[in-house]
Design a protein around this motif. Structure first.
Motif, PDB file in Angstrom:
ATOM      1  N   ARG A  81       0.806  -1.285  -0.274  1.00  0.00           N
ATOM      2  CA  ARG A  81       0.178   0.082   0.027  1.00  0.00           C
ATOM      3  C   ARG A  81       0.957   1.248  -0.491  1.00  0.00           C
ATOM      4  O   ARG A  81       2.184   1.204   0.960  1.00  0.00           O
ATOM      5  N   GLY A 101      -3.193   5.666  -0.434  1.00  0.00           N
ATOM      6  CA  GLY A 101      -2.613   4.410   0.669  1.00  0.00           C
ATOM      7  C   GLY A 101      -3.442   2.405   0.055  1.00  0.00           C
ATOM      8  O   GLY A 101      -3.590   1.795   0.227  1.00  0.00           O
ATOM      9  N   ASP A 134       2.222   2.382   4.923  1.00  0.00           N
ATOM     10  CA  ASP A 134       1.771   1.877   6.681  1.00  0.00           C
ATOM     11  C   ASP A 134       3.205   1.334   6.880  1.00  0.00           C
ATOM     12  O   ASP A 134       3.025   0.416   8.358  1.00  0.00           O
ATOM     13  N   THR A 135       3.959   0.977   6.466  1.00  0.00           N
ATOM     14  CA  THR A 135       5.193   1.264   7.561  1.00  0.00           C
ATOM     15  C   THR A 135       6.248   3.095   7.986  1.00  0.00           C
ATOM     16  O   THR A 135       5.452   3.618   6.711  1.00  0.00           O
TER      17      THR A 135
END
Length: 191
Positions: A128, A148, A178-179
């Motif tokens: 993402r 995203g 998401d990191t």
């Protein structure tokens, strides 16, 4: 019997990971004596290798994987793994395994371009994505917002160089949503 099968599987995996990438220039990529290259085909990546990098115009890690530049360390066998914390401005992503990509004394081949350049990413893991950012020096020249979503490969961006001329190093950054990580890819251009 089990240990022999286990050793055989482990050896097969080691060979698959260690095998050099078959990156050959396409028919239209005839390097000139000035080290100009306009495209390197993407490698056939197995399931063990992940992530992504720019294949066209060829990034520094693509040049290393194609053995057009020597002594690149792990970039020769893992061009897709140049990962570091978000917000960096280094070709290596400040990753010690890829510091050779920051070495400006190497004879990095250039690709002749016009004012508009199309960058092609090879992705081996569709993370993402937040944004794709392109920099010359500390100036961001383009941003593509993926909001995203997981991209499909290949990812293609067309970037305007805003009239810049001469030898240019474009740093492209794939910011994972998401990191805290990003993937880094530098491309040497001549306009």
């Amino acid at each position: 019997m089990f240990s022999r099968i286990h050793r055989t599987r482990r050896a097969a995996v080691a060979v698959a990971i260690a095998a050099p990438f078959a990156l050959a220039p396409t028919a239209h990529a005839t390097p000139s004596p000035a080290h100009e290259v306009d495209h390197i085909d993407s490698p056939a990546l197995g399931p063990q290798v992940r992530h992504g990098y720019i294949s066209s115009p060829p990034s520094r890690q693509a040049m290393c994987a194609a053995r057009r530049v020597q002594d690149c360390g792990e970039a020769e066998d893992s061009p897709q793994n140049v990962k570091g914390a978000k917000g960096l401005r280094k070709c290596s992503g400040n990753n010690p395994r890829f510091l050779a990509l920051d070495d400006e004394t190497k004879a990095w081949p250039v690709t002749k371009v016009k004012n508009t350049v199309t960058f092609n990413w090879v992705l081996t893991a569709p993370y993402r994505t937040g944004t794709w950012d392109y920099y010359i020096g500390n100036t961001r020249i383009a941003r593509f917002d993926s909001q995203g979503e997981a991209p499909t490969s290949p990812v293609i961006h067309t970037v305007d160089l805003n009239g810049r001329t001469g030898r240019l190093k474009v740093l492209a950054v794939w910011n994972i949503a998401d990191t805290e990580n990003a993937y880094y890819s530098c491309v040497d251009l001549q306009r």
